[in-house]
Write a protein that holds these residues in place. Structure first.
Motif, PDB file in Angstrom:
ATOM      1  N   PHE A   1      33.135 -22.803 -17.366  1.00 15.22           N
ATOM      2  CA  PHE A   1      33.043 -21.694 -18.311  1.00 15.22           C
ATOM      3  C   PHE A   1      33.809 -22.041 -19.578  1.00 15.22           C
ATOM      4  CE2 PHE A   1      36.817 -20.735 -15.754  1.00 15.22           C
ATOM      5  CZ  PHE A   1      37.759 -20.349 -16.712  1.00 15.22           C
ATOM      6  N   ILE A   2      33.585 -21.242 -20.616  1.00 18.95           N
ATOM      7  CA  ILE A   2      34.210 -21.447 -21.922  1.00 18.95           C
ATOM      8  C   ILE A   2      35.025 -20.201 -22.257  1.00 18.95           C
ATOM      9  CG2 ILE A   2      33.801 -21.952 -24.362  1.00 18.95           C
ATOM     10  CD1 ILE A   2      30.973 -22.901 -23.455  1.00 18.95           C
ATOM     11  N   ASP A   3      36.297 -20.396 -22.636  1.00 15.85           N
ATOM     12  CA  ASP A   3      37.110 -19.227 -22.962  1.00 15.85           C
ATOM     13  C   ASP A   3      36.962 -18.869 -24.441  1.00 15.85           C
ATOM     14  OD1 ASP A   3      38.758 -20.919 -24.452  1.00 15.85           O
ATOM     15  OD2 ASP A   3      40.536 -20.652 -23.182  1.00 15.85           O
TER      16      ASP A   3
ATOM     17  N   LYS B   1      38.839 -19.338 -26.829  1.00 15.94           N
ATOM     18  CA  LYS B   1      39.361 -20.358 -27.746  1.00 15.94           C
ATOM     19  C   LYS B   1      38.476 -21.604 -27.728  1.00 15.94           C
ATOM     20  CE  LYS B   1      44.171 -18.832 -27.294  1.00 15.94           C
ATOM     21  NZ  LYS B   1      45.564 -19.219 -26.896  1.00 15.94           N
ATOM     22  N   ASN B   2      37.289 -21.453 -27.134  1.00 14.84           N
ATOM     23  CA  ASN B   2      36.311 -22.539 -27.024  1.00 14.84           C
ATOM     24  C   ASN B   2      36.795 -23.705 -26.166  1.00 14.84           C
ATOM     25  OD1 ASN B   2      34.285 -21.274 -28.520  1.00 14.84           O
ATOM     26  ND2 ASN B   2      35.102 -22.036 -30.446  1.00 14.84           N
ATOM     27  N   ARG B   3      37.733 -23.443 -25.265  1.00 16.18           N
ATOM     28  CA  ARG B   3      38.127 -24.463 -24.295  1.00 16.18           C
ATOM     29  C   ARG B   3      37.149 -24.438 -23.131  1.00 16.18           C
ATOM     30  NH1 ARG B   3      44.194 -23.276 -22.722  1.00 16.18           N
ATOM     31  NH2 ARG B   3      43.252 -21.196 -22.510  1.00 16.18           N
ATOM     32  N   VAL B   4      36.765 -25.612 -22.680  1.00 12.05           N
ATOM     33  CA  VAL B   4      35.823 -25.721 -21.562  1.00 12.05           C
ATOM     34  C   VAL B   4      36.599 -26.035 -20.283  1.00 12.05           C
ATOM     35  CG1 VAL B   4      33.867 -26.981 -20.616  1.00 12.05           C
ATOM     36  CG2 VAL B   4      33.967 -26.490 -23.062  1.00 12.05           C
ATOM     37  N   PHE B   5      36.374 -25.228 -19.253  1.00 13.51           N
ATOM     38  CA  PHE B   5      36.975 -25.435 -17.937  1.00 13.51           C
ATOM     39  C   PHE B   5      35.826 -25.797 -16.991  1.00 13.51           C
ATOM     40  CE2 PHE B   5      39.719 -22.649 -20.290  1.00 13.51           C
ATOM     41  CZ  PHE B   5      41.007 -23.012 -19.927  1.00 13.51           C
ATOM     42  N   ALA B   6      35.661 -27.073 -16.713  1.00 10.98           N
ATOM     43  CA  ALA B   6      34.500 -27.514 -15.941  1.00 10.98           C
ATOM     44  C   ALA B   6      34.839 -28.718 -15.079  1.00 10.98           C
ATOM     45  CB  ALA B   6      33.336 -27.857 -16.879  1.00 10.98           C
ATOM     46  N   ARG B   7      34.155 -28.821 -13.961  1.00 10.83           N
ATOM     47  CA  ARG B   7      34.269 -29.968 -13.073  1.00 10.83           C
ATOM     48  C   ARG B   7      33.109 -29.938 -12.095  1.00 10.83           C
ATOM     49  NH1 ARG B   7      38.224 -29.208  -8.003  1.00 10.83           N
ATOM     50  NH2 ARG B   7      36.457 -30.334  -7.138  1.00 10.83           N
ATOM     51  N   VAL B   8      32.948 -31.021 -11.350  1.00 14.26           N
ATOM     52  CA  VAL B   8      31.906 -31.090 -10.331  1.00 14.26           C
ATOM     53  C   VAL B   8      32.424 -30.436  -9.057  1.00 14.26           C
ATOM     54  CG1 VAL B   8      30.500 -32.598  -8.886  1.00 14.26           C
ATOM     55  CG2 VAL B   8      30.853 -33.156 -11.300  1.00 14.26           C
ATOM     56  N   LEU B   9      31.669 -29.469  -8.559  1.00 11.52           N
ATOM     57  CA  LEU B   9      31.994 -28.800  -7.293  1.00 11.52           C
ATOM     58  C   LEU B   9      31.122 -29.368  -6.194  1.00 11.52           C
ATOM     59  CD1 LEU B   9      32.056 -25.053  -8.460  1.00 11.52           C
ATOM     60  CD2 LEU B   9      33.977 -26.660  -8.368  1.00 11.52           C
ATOM     61  N   GLU B  10      31.699 -29.528  -5.014  1.00 11.98           N
ATOM     62  CA  GLU B  10      30.941 -30.007  -3.871  1.00 11.98           C
ATOM     63  C   GLU B  10      30.841 -28.918  -2.809  1.00 11.98           C
ATOM     64  OE1 GLU B  10      32.345 -33.779  -2.516  1.00 11.98           O
ATOM     65  OE2 GLU B  10      32.107 -34.718  -4.484  1.00 11.98           O
ATOM     66  N   LYS B  11      30.043 -29.165  -1.800  1.00 10.53           N
ATOM     67  CA  LYS B  11      29.796 -28.194  -0.741  1.00 10.53           C
ATOM     68  C   LYS B  11      31.105 -27.618  -0.193  1.00 10.53           C
ATOM     69  CE  LYS B  11      27.575 -27.781   3.799  1.00 10.53           C
ATOM     70  NZ  LYS B  11      26.741 -28.481   4.812  1.00 10.53           N
TER      71      LYS B  11
END
Length: 219
Positions: A124-126, A128-138
């Motif tokens: 997601f993007i807050d 302040k335009n910071r991106v909080f992202a990563r690959v999620l697994e099962k």
């Protein structure tokens, strides 16, 4: 001059209005009387309610993601009456390899996404335009705060599935591309805002017109 007590009460009311979400139920449950479609909140007599009103089997199978690479199956009180007045809903999202759930947001709900199968790049993007992202697994879970733009993409080699849960009976959904390019916003504004030329904008308009609810462009 406004008294301190009056001012304090106004502040309390404002804080409550800002912090509140769906209204709290006043009964154990309220299964709608489905024969009264014009009054969805009219409850069945509790003696007529059975366990079947609180069980839903509509997301056992994947949605049809073959054409677009992505399919969402929302579950609200409209299809699952037992959810009515409980302040929650959920969705099953199925992805083909490479499938994308485009950037979007829910104006009335925080979402928790649980990966049932596959590997999903999610974030997601807050404000302040910071991106909080990563690959999620099962088996992994991610939370998307209410009103913030978020997204998912299947980065694995096989289909993937997410179960999303919302803390609202009606979370709302705004898909960013369709909301901008599939709406009736004036072309002049979009050309200036994004730096497109008319040909590029027309191509985007054509792609998103159905999602945005506009009439098809005559061929």
């Amino acid at each position: 001059m406004v008294s301190k007590v009056t001012a304090f009460l106004v502040i309390l009311i404002h804080i409550h209005a800002v912090s509140s979400s769906d209204p709290d139920p006043v009964d154990d449950f309220c299964v709608p009387r489905t024969n009264l479609s014009s009054d969805a909140l009219s409850c069945k007599n509790s003696t007529l309610v059975t366990v079947e009103d609180f069980v839903y089997a509509g997301i056992k199978s994947p949605g049809d993601f073959k054409k677009t690479g992505f399919a969402a199956t929302p579950v609200s009180s409209t299809v699952f009456p037992g959810l009515n007045t409980l302040g929650m809903s959920f969705v099953r999202a199925d992805f083909a390899a490479g499938g994308v759930n485009v950037p979007h947001y829910h104006p009335r709900a925080t979402e928790v996404g649980f990966v049932l199968e596959g590997k999903i790049y999610s974030g997601f993007i807050d404000t302040k335009n910071r991106v909080f992202a990563r690959v999620l697994e099962k088996g992994e879970v991610m939370v998307f705060p209410r009103g913030l733009v978020h997204f998912q993409m299947n980065v694995g080699d096989s289909p993937a599935t997410i179960l999303g849960s919302f803390d609202s009976q009606n979370p709302g959904l705004v898909k960013i591309p369709a909301a901008i390019f599939g709406s009736e916003i004036k072309d002049e504004l979009l050309l200036k805002a994004f730096g497109f030329n008319s040909k590029e904008l027309a191509k985007l308009r054509k792609h998103f017109q159905f999602q945005g609810g506009l009439s098809p462009t005559p061929s």
